[in-house]
Design a protein around this motif. Sequence first.
Motif, PDB file in Angstrom:
ATOM      1  N   SER A 163      67.273 -88.292 -33.613  1.00 49.12           N
ATOM      2  CA  SER A 163      66.536 -89.402 -33.011  1.00 49.12           C
ATOM      3  C   SER A 163      66.115 -90.335 -34.140  1.00 49.12           C
ATOM      4  CB  SER A 163      65.317 -88.885 -32.234  1.00 49.12           C
ATOM      5  OG  SER A 163      64.475 -88.123 -33.072  1.00 49.12           O
ATOM      6  N   ASP A 164      65.544 -91.473 -33.778  1.00 49.66           N
ATOM      7  CA  ASP A 164      65.245 -92.486 -34.792  1.00 49.66           C
ATOM      8  C   ASP A 164      64.396 -91.933 -35.932  1.00 49.66           C
ATOM      9  OD1 ASP A 164      66.685 -94.508 -33.622  1.00 49.66           O
ATOM     10  OD2 ASP A 164      65.012 -95.223 -32.402  1.00 49.66           O
ATOM     11  N   GLU A 165      63.409 -91.152 -35.588  1.00 49.03           N
ATOM     12  CA  GLU A 165      62.496 -90.615 -36.602  1.00 49.03           C
ATOM     13  C   GLU A 165      62.689 -89.118 -36.817  1.00 49.03           C
ATOM     14  OE1 GLU A 165      60.637 -92.637 -38.325  1.00 49.03           O
ATOM     15  OE2 GLU A 165      61.265 -94.364 -37.124  1.00 49.03           O
ATOM     16  N   ALA A 166      63.773 -88.575 -36.281  1.00 50.14           N
ATOM     17  CA  ALA A 166      64.057 -87.138 -36.409  1.00 50.14           C
ATOM     18  C   ALA A 166      62.861 -86.294 -35.959  1.00 50.14           C
ATOM     19  CB  ALA A 166      64.465 -86.787 -37.836  1.00 50.14           C
ATOM     20  N   GLU A 167      62.268 -86.676 -34.834  1.00 52.30           N
ATOM     21  CA  GLU A 167      61.116 -85.937 -34.317  1.00 52.30           C
ATOM     22  C   GLU A 167      61.491 -84.475 -34.080  1.00 52.30           C
ATOM     23  OE1 GLU A 167      60.552 -90.238 -33.018  1.00 52.30           O
ATOM     24  OE2 GLU A 167      62.205 -88.804 -33.139  1.00 52.30           O
ATOM     25  N   PRO A 168      60.637 -83.537 -34.462  1.00 53.63           N
ATOM     26  CA  PRO A 168      61.011 -82.123 -34.426  1.00 53.63           C
ATOM     27  C   PRO A 168      60.743 -81.410 -33.102  1.00 53.63           C
ATOM     28  CG  PRO A 168      58.894 -82.363 -35.502  1.00 53.63           C
ATOM     29  CD  PRO A 168      59.349 -83.761 -35.170  1.00 53.63           C
ATOM     30  N   GLU A 169      59.970 -82.031 -32.180  1.00 56.25           N
ATOM     31  CA  GLU A 169      59.469 -81.282 -31.024  1.00 56.25           C
ATOM     32  C   GLU A 169      60.583 -80.662 -30.177  1.00 56.25           C
ATOM     33  OE1 GLU A 169      56.310 -84.510 -31.719  1.00 56.25           O
ATOM     34  OE2 GLU A 169      58.461 -84.227 -31.997  1.00 56.25           O
ATOM     35  N   TYR A 170      61.630 -81.418 -29.912  1.00 51.91           N
ATOM     36  CA  TYR A 170      62.688 -80.958 -29.010  1.00 51.91           C
ATOM     37  C   TYR A 170      63.406 -79.735 -29.578  1.00 51.91           C
ATOM     38  CZ  TYR A 170      67.111 -81.241 -26.334  1.00 51.91           C
ATOM     39  OH  TYR A 170      68.218 -80.972 -25.563  1.00 51.91           O
ATOM     40  N   ILE A 171      63.868 -79.837 -30.811  1.00 51.39           N
ATOM     41  CA  ILE A 171      64.585 -78.716 -31.431  1.00 51.39           C
ATOM     42  C   ILE A 171      63.656 -77.517 -31.594  1.00 51.39           C
ATOM     43  CG2 ILE A 171      65.872 -77.950 -33.454  1.00 51.39           C
ATOM     44  CD1 ILE A 171      67.376 -79.950 -31.721  1.00 51.39           C
ATOM     45  N   GLN A 172      62.403 -77.765 -31.944  1.00 54.68           N
ATOM     46  CA  GLN A 172      61.447 -76.666 -32.110  1.00 54.68           C
ATOM     47  C   GLN A 172      61.247 -75.919 -30.795  1.00 54.68           C
ATOM     48  OE1 GLN A 172      59.369 -75.670 -35.144  1.00 54.68           O
ATOM     49  NE2 GLN A 172      59.661 -73.961 -33.732  1.00 54.68           N
ATOM     50  N   GLU A 173      61.156 -76.670 -29.694  1.00 49.04           N
ATOM     51  CA  GLU A 173      60.934 -76.002 -28.408  1.00 49.04           C
ATOM     52  C   GLU A 173      62.166 -75.209 -27.989  1.00 49.04           C
ATOM     53  OE1 GLU A 173      58.560 -76.514 -24.295  1.00 49.04           O
ATOM     54  OE2 GLU A 173      58.654 -78.163 -25.722  1.00 49.04           O
ATOM     55  N   LEU A 174      63.363 -75.769 -28.200  1.00 45.58           N
ATOM     56  CA  LEU A 174      64.574 -75.011 -27.883  1.00 45.58           C
ATOM     57  C   LEU A 174      64.637 -73.733 -28.719  1.00 45.58           C
ATOM     58  CD1 LEU A 174      67.344 -77.771 -27.551  1.00 45.58           C
ATOM     59  CD2 LEU A 174      65.934 -76.746 -25.767  1.00 45.58           C
ATOM     60  N   TYR A 175      64.300 -73.844 -29.987  1.00 47.62           N
ATOM     61  CA  TYR A 175      64.279 -72.661 -30.870  1.00 47.62           C
ATOM     62  C   TYR A 175      63.321 -71.601 -30.308  1.00 47.62           C
ATOM     63  CZ  TYR A 175      63.625 -69.871 -35.118  1.00 47.62           C
ATOM     64  OH  TYR A 175      63.552 -68.838 -36.025  1.00 47.62           O
ATOM     65  N   ASN A 176      62.137 -72.037 -29.894  1.00 40.46           N
ATOM     66  CA  ASN A 176      61.143 -71.094 -29.379  1.00 40.46           C
ATOM     67  C   ASN A 176      61.629 -70.428 -28.095  1.00 40.46           C
ATOM     68  OD1 ASN A 176      59.515 -71.859 -31.490  1.00 40.46           O
ATOM     69  ND2 ASN A 176      58.257 -73.262 -30.263  1.00 40.46           N
ATOM     70  N   ILE A 177      62.281 -71.213 -27.223  1.00 42.74           N
ATOM     71  CA  ILE A 177      62.788 -70.651 -25.965  1.00 42.74           C
ATOM     72  C   ILE A 177      63.795 -69.548 -26.244  1.00 42.74           C
ATOM     73  CG2 ILE A 177      64.211 -71.158 -23.936  1.00 42.74           C
ATOM     74  CD1 ILE A 177      62.919 -73.965 -23.922  1.00 42.74           C
ATOM     75  N   VAL A 178      64.722 -69.806 -27.175  1.00 45.61           N
ATOM     76  CA  VAL A 178      65.756 -68.816 -27.499  1.00 45.61           C
ATOM     77  C   VAL A 178      65.126 -67.554 -28.058  1.00 45.61           C
ATOM     78  CG1 VAL A 178      67.768 -68.352 -28.942  1.00 45.61           C
ATOM     79  CG2 VAL A 178      67.512 -70.586 -27.841  1.00 45.61           C
ATOM     80  N   LYS A 179      64.167 -67.709 -28.917  1.00 43.01           N
ATOM     81  CA  LYS A 179      63.494 -66.532 -29.472  1.00 43.01           C
ATOM     82  C   LYS A 179      62.767 -65.737 -28.388  1.00 43.01           C
ATOM     83  CE  LYS A 179      64.268 -66.441 -33.942  1.00 43.01           C
ATOM     84  NZ  LYS A 179      64.958 -65.272 -34.556  1.00 43.01           N
ATOM     85  N   GLU A 180      62.139 -66.461 -27.469  1.00 47.74           N
ATOM     86  CA  GLU A 180      61.394 -65.795 -26.403  1.00 47.74           C
ATOM     87  C   GLU A 180      62.303 -65.013 -25.459  1.00 47.74           C
ATOM     88  OE1 GLU A 180      59.315 -68.983 -24.594  1.00 47.74           O
ATOM     89  OE2 GLU A 180      57.943 -69.285 -26.287  1.00 47.74           O
ATOM     90  N   THR A 181      63.559 -65.466 -25.311  1.00 48.78           N
ATOM     91  CA  THR A 181      64.478 -64.772 -24.397  1.00 48.78           C
ATOM     92  C   THR A 181      65.127 -63.557 -25.053  1.00 48.78           C
ATOM     93  OG1 THR A 181      66.250 -66.296 -25.021  1.00 48.78           O
ATOM     94  CG2 THR A 181      65.005 -66.821 -23.040  1.00 48.78           C
TER      95      THR A 181
END
Length: 827
Positions: A163-181
Amino acid sequence: MTVNFDNYSLIIDGKRTFIKSSAFHYFRNPDEKVWYDRLSKIKAAGYNTVDLYFNWAYHSDKEGCYDFTGKKDIRKLLHIAKELELYVTARPGPYINAEVSGGGLPFWLFNRDDLVIRCRSGFEFQYSEKFISLVKDWYFQIIEILKNYNNIILFQVENEFSSDEAEPEYIQELYNIVKETGINVPIFHNDPFYAGLYADIVDIYAVDAYPTINISNDWRQFPEQFEVLDNLEEMIRLYTETSPLFISELQAGWFDKWNGIGYDKIRELFAEKHINIITKSALSQGVTLLNHYLGVGGTSWGCLPCDEVYSSYDFAASISEEGLLGENYFKAKEINYFLNAFNLSETEAVSVQYTFICENSEKLYHKLRKDNLNNSHWLFLRNLNDKVEIITFKNYEFAIDSYEMKILPLGLNLNACKIAFSSLEIFGAIRTDENYETIFFMADKGGFIEVSDYDDFDSRNFPFTTIDDKLQLIIEDNSTDLKTFEFKKGNKITKITVLPAEMVKYSWIINDKLVIGPELVTSNNQVIGIEKNKELIVLDTASDIKKNVNLTVSECNFPNSLIENWEVKKIIPELDNNYNFVDWQNINDNSFDCIKNNIYDEFIIYKGNYDGILKSCEFIAKHNIIIFLNGKRIFENYSLNQEETISFDLDESVQYSDKQNEITLLVQNLGFDKGFNLDVNSPRGLLIFDTIPQNKIEWKIKGINHFELNSNEGQAFKFSAKFNAPEVLNKFCPLVLKFIDLPFQNLSIYFNGIKIAQYIKEFSPQPYFYLPEEFLTVNNKIELLIIPTNHEYQHLKDYNSAKMNVNIKIEPIRCYELISITELLES
């Protein structure tokens, strides 16, 4: 199975493992039998991993509905990978690109105003809780299946995201979801921009490497393309010091487009020299996880392709769309065999202490790496000059071919000797036990191998010289004999066997034997294929027995391949004048495009009535359009993806002044954007339609993917013909369809009811069409759905004349005799 890693490599069950991966699109090869064939060929090339995108749209036609049955049963795919002892890299997106329509995101997402797809509009980040929740559901579905297979070694979140500013929220949340599963293998994301994107979130930072994307130019003329690869180690270490170097997509071909140059030319461009240079350049940087993209070509059947590409997705991959082996396959096999023989998963770059002398050194690249596992060094040497160069290195002089790259051993300790230096590359090794090994080298012009630290040796009457305490084996590349030198040290034996250059391509290491001659190997190394009569050589290194085996190819009896007996019917009655369209859907909010109207079909029909006489109209449509006015074809335009405004005058003589006029528009959607630069839900169909003078038209809309083929009414035509495919035993004979002087501009090809190709004469460089064996039966049906131009429509009114102009050949593109290798090796 446990998967860990450090800054050098993956560590699987406590063992350093070099990942040699090949990318495979199961959804473009949708059949268990085909999966087994293609994955077996991947395994035969020496790969230990298969890289799998999991296509969300392919498995989910409707929200909350998932299909993992039949040809979509990925459990069978994963089982085959496990049976073949292949690791799996799982890449479930949610976005996958892959030149599929919408980048693999389900169409039912496109018209949702309560979410932002990929949490990104353009490149502006917009967090979308609803989209995240839907991705979580998709991840849960796929992960519940993956958790049943212990050969999964890596898991990717998203694909090529920024994204324009390489915001981390989206990738961080996907990472957390995978770990939780419950996924407990390393998680990565691939950065196509080498910008360190999300390196601090995922476990392993990965990059994509595609040096050659301008396929209109020959890469040999642009050596600067490899500069990024040549500085990869330093660049990646700016972002991570703790994970191994990973190229999640290393170029092994490229896709062709509408109006492209065709895959024959692309295969010439990405033949053995390109994959050799790009792969060894990556190895010279210490990369220990690499994935050749694409490893297996496929067919973009149905509505799979994005608007950019046509039906073939051969990609010039090492295994073609039809399952044939390309020149780049055999070069990849060479490199994989070498890596299987010598594990380069813990190396460090060191300074070269020796002077290189070369006439044209500007285009000469060299890198020296210390190998901690093999207690040696490897010299990486690349020549991008357009002629052979003579290299002086230390006190050695040898040649390197133009556009060639080599990995040469320096101080390599073997069982019974040491390779002080070799100008020949190592092909592979067979080690029958800890005391006995055979190392295979590849002959090269003026080549030599310098050996030391042995007790005794047998030259087998081949030439050698001695220099101080070293023995130099002299290799002439014009010999057609296998040269073997045996070295002894205590109770250990090392044999050095040099393969003549002409034997290397078709040499295979199978069950601790070297088999020379097969053109392909499949079925988990149990079956070989030959295209013509030939003599095979089987070398048993343990017994030192070489035997020659004569193999005979039986005739491939395929019946007369010319299809002439066509049945012709009219189709798409919806285009006819006075067709009852009262129950069709009204367009929403005066918005014509398909997404606003929640229609995602290939063909979109717009119908409306108006009073009075119109002078002209202007419109924007994606992609192809035919306009009918009161039943008469008045306009047609074939375009690709440009948003071109088109204006034209309307003939007053075909309009009614005393009653309502009916206007019909047929727009063909060639696919949605793949979403790398644009949003995946970029509208298709009719985007704008204005008239002069302005006239209120009450538009109705209908989407069509499957035609009423038996109506025998309408403005389009269906040609149908049958052919029998004989059951061919012990043969690999992929079938293709070839046109002979086809008179039509635009048609769809259906094979046993399944769309396998879209052909637009003006834009298509595709010379023939693979008939996927997953759809093949004994009794087969070919259907051509023709949307004729006005000229073609007049011609088609005479059905008998039309039949005579539609000639198609169906024939094997190649034919291989398949032979069980078990008896061959044991006899």
